[in-house]
Design an enzyme around this catalytic site. Structure first.
Site, PDB file in Angstrom:
ATOM      1  N   ASN A   1      -7.674  17.753 -12.269  1.00  0.00           N
ATOM      2  CA  ASN A   1      -6.497  17.911 -10.782  1.00  0.00           C
ATOM      3  C   ASN A   1      -5.408  18.636 -11.316  1.00  0.00           C
ATOM      4  OD1 ASN A   1      -5.157  16.368  -9.547  1.00  0.00           O
ATOM      5  ND2 ASN A   1      -2.828  16.367 -10.593  1.00  0.00           N
TER       6      ASN A   1
ATOM      7  N   THR B   1      -2.939  19.897 -10.664  1.00  0.00           N
ATOM      8  CA  THR B   1      -1.944  20.264 -11.711  1.00  0.00           C
ATOM      9  C   THR B   1      -1.939  18.901 -13.143  1.00  0.00           C
ATOM     10  OG1 THR B   1      -0.424  19.358  -9.048  1.00  0.00           O
ATOM     11  CG2 THR B   1       0.649  19.963 -10.725  1.00  0.00           C
TER      12      THR B   1
ATOM     13  N   ASN C   1      -0.255  -4.180  -6.658  1.00  0.00           N
ATOM     14  CA  ASN C   1      -0.753  -4.042  -4.708  1.00  0.00           C
ATOM     15  C   ASN C   1      -1.419  -5.289  -4.337  1.00  0.00           C
ATOM     16  OD1 ASN C   1      -2.611  -5.549  -5.604  1.00  0.00           O
ATOM     17  ND2 ASN C   1      -4.683  -3.805  -4.884  1.00  0.00           N
TER      18      ASN C   1
ATOM     19  N   LYS D   1       3.384   1.750  -3.808  1.00  0.00           N
ATOM     20  CA  LYS D   1       3.099   0.695  -5.361  1.00  0.00           C
ATOM     21  C   LYS D   1       3.608   1.217  -6.079  1.00  0.00           C
ATOM     22  CE  LYS D   1      -1.849   0.907  -3.054  1.00  0.00           C
ATOM     23  NZ  LYS D   1      -2.554   1.215  -3.418  1.00  0.00           N
TER      24      LYS D   1
ATOM     25  N   THR E   1       1.017  -1.062  -0.266  1.00  0.00           N
ATOM     26  CA  THR E   1      -0.234  -0.280  -0.553  1.00  0.00           C
ATOM     27  C   THR E   1       0.661   0.417  -0.441  1.00  0.00           C
ATOM     28  OG1 THR E   1      -2.028   1.452   1.199  1.00  0.00           O
ATOM     29  CG2 THR E   1       0.025  -0.183   2.418  1.00  0.00           C
TER      30      THR E   1
HETATM   31  P1  ATR Z   1      -2.151   8.400  -4.801  1.00  0.00           P
HETATM   32  O1  ATR Z   1      -0.924   7.359  -4.986  1.00  0.00           O
HETATM   33  O2  ATR Z   1      -2.769   8.164  -3.186  1.00  0.00           O
HETATM   34  O3  ATR Z   1      -3.204   9.087  -5.461  1.00  0.00           O
HETATM   35  P2  ATR Z   1      -0.311  10.666  -4.634  1.00  0.00           P
HETATM   36  O4  ATR Z   1       0.354   9.938  -6.238  1.00  0.00           O
HETATM   37  O5  ATR Z   1       0.708  11.833  -4.164  1.00  0.00           O
HETATM   38  O6  ATR Z   1      -1.281   9.959  -3.747  1.00  0.00           O
HETATM   39  O7  ATR Z   1      -1.372  12.269  -5.669  1.00  0.00           O
HETATM   40  C1  ATR Z   1      -2.198  12.500  -4.714  1.00  0.00           C
HETATM   41  C2  ATR Z   1      -3.686  13.180  -6.095  1.00  0.00           C
HETATM   42  O8  ATR Z   1      -4.568  14.375  -5.006  1.00  0.00           O
HETATM   43  C3  ATR Z   1      -3.027  14.197  -6.459  1.00  0.00           C
HETATM   44  O9  ATR Z   1      -3.684  13.765  -7.654  1.00  0.00           O
HETATM   45  C4  ATR Z   1      -2.708  15.308  -5.851  1.00  0.00           C
HETATM   46  O10 ATR Z   1      -3.000  16.427  -6.271  1.00  0.00           O
HETATM   47  P3  ATR Z   1      -1.817  17.204  -7.175  1.00  0.00           P
HETATM   48  O11 ATR Z   1      -1.115  16.446  -8.300  1.00  0.00           O
HETATM   49  O12 ATR Z   1      -1.835  18.763  -8.116  1.00  0.00           O
HETATM   50  O13 ATR Z   1      -0.930  17.209  -6.093  1.00  0.00           O
HETATM   51  C5  ATR Z   1      -4.025  15.392  -5.033  1.00  0.00           C
HETATM   52  N1  ATR Z   1      -4.318  16.056  -3.944  1.00  0.00           N
HETATM   53  C6  ATR Z   1      -3.386  16.391  -3.303  1.00  0.00           C
HETATM   54  N2  ATR Z   1      -4.246  17.452  -2.137  1.00  0.00           N
HETATM   55  C7  ATR Z   1      -4.983  18.169  -2.883  1.00  0.00           C
HETATM   56  C8  ATR Z   1      -5.761  18.796  -2.398  1.00  0.00           C
HETATM   57  N3  ATR Z   1      -5.711  19.946  -1.207  1.00  0.00           N
HETATM   58  N4  ATR Z   1      -6.034  19.466  -3.651  1.00  0.00           N
HETATM   59  C9  ATR Z   1      -6.117  19.277  -4.868  1.00  0.00           C
HETATM   60  N5  ATR Z   1      -5.756  18.324  -5.227  1.00  0.00           N
HETATM   61  C10 ATR Z   1      -5.258  17.252  -3.726  1.00  0.00           C
END
Ligand code: ATR
Length: 275
Positions: free
Chosen positions: A153, A155, A89, A68, A64
């Site tokens: 997204n 970003t 996973n 991953k 997890t």
């Molecule tokens: P995971 O493996 O759980 O998907 P990750 O690869 O860190 O975790 O991705 C987290 C996602 O949540 C990303 O799309 C992130 O957006 P960014 O790419 O812009 O960083 C999104 N995310 C996390 N916190 C956020 C927030 N406060 N507002 C908008 N998007 C958020």
């Protein structure tokens, strides 16, 4: 002396994981004798910890957050879903080799189709977030022949990179949160951001919700998640958390390891009652 086959879940942190409870319930139900451990392993110790588990006779691991993607490098073989997602996973240790699978996508599809009664064929789907969780589910969702799948997204570059990666398998596009195309209603909005886990509620796109929209949060919790509250407040037809996906992906891992697919309904009921 009979030995009990060893399994576990490796993550960082991992103490919150429900996987030990779920796998113990599956084992009881199917009469399998297994042991299932919680293994908290920091990223810099991942390879050593996996190899030690293998060396000491472990049979399989769930992997997890945040391991991953990284763990895929350690695999001698990858299943097609794991290779497409670039994320693993489930590890199986057999005859000195490590095989990596990804059961997240099939777990989500089974929950949507069987437990929630959602049809994806011809659906308009919006996914919020473009991280590892999104990477694991886009391929399987596209296989169900939706009309459109948009990845939104914060970003934009990350959403565009994912849309490009999956462009050969279906009608996938990318956008920013505040630029979500709304020419057609969304049948399904999936929250795959980690915002809720961090206690944040980003400006989710209100214009994307209608009274026909089914909202699904990959996160789950003891209380409704911020996204599921937001979805309800903005008039979604239904809003559910990812307990079903959690139990279904675990059942698929159990099947890979033990060759028997547990009945998920009673386990899901028990998990959500005790939640
Ligand atoms: P995971 O493996 O759980 O998907 P990750 O690869 O860190 O975790 O991705 C987290 C996602 O949540 C990303 O799309 C992130 O957006 P960014 O790419 O812009 O960083 C999104 N995310 C996390 N916190 C956020 C927030 N406060 N507002 C908008 N998007 C958020």
């Amino acid at each position: 002396m009979t030995t009990i086959d060893r399994y576990g879940v490796m993550g960082y942190p991992v103490s919150h994981s429900r996987s030990p409870v779920i796998h113990r319930l599956f084992a009881l139900q199917t009469n399998q004798h297994i042991q299932y451990e919680l293994l908290e392993v920091a990223p810099d110790r991942l390879e050593a910890a996996v190899r030690q588990f293998q060396r000491t006779g472990g049979k399989g691991l769930n992997i997890t957050v945040p391991h991953k993607s990284e763990v895929a490098r350690l695999c001698d073989q990858l299943s097609e879903p794991a290779s497409t997602a670039g994320a693993v996973n489930t590890l199986s240790f057999r005859e000195g080799e490590i095989r990596g699978d990804n059961t997240d996508g099939i777990g989500l599809l089974r929950d949507l189709a069987i437990n929630q009664g959602i049809t994806l064929d011809g659906a308009n789907i919006l996914i919020l977030g473009a991280g590892g969780a999104t990477r694991g589910i886009v391929g399987p969702l596209l296989e169900m022949q939706p009309s459109s799948l948009c990845i939104a997204n914060r970003t934009i570059d990350k959403a565009q990179a994912l849309a490009e990666h999956f462009s050969y398998s279906g009608p996938v596009s990318a956008c920013r949160f505040n630029m979500v195309p709304v020419s057609e209603e969304y049948d399904l909005i999936i929250n795959a951001t980690s915002a809720g886990v961090r206690g944040e509620t980003p400006p989710y796109p209100e214009s994307a919700i209608s009274e026909h929209t089914f909202c699904y949060d990959l996160s789950y919790g003891l209380k409704p998640t911020p996204f599921s509250v937001w979805a309800r407040e903005h008039g979604a037809a239904r809003s559910v958390m990812g307990w079903g996906m959690l139990v279904e992906q675990a059942a698929e891992s159990f099947h890979i390891w033990r060759g028997v697919l547990p009945d998920t309904a009673p386990v899901l009921k028990q998990m959500t009652i005790t939640a």
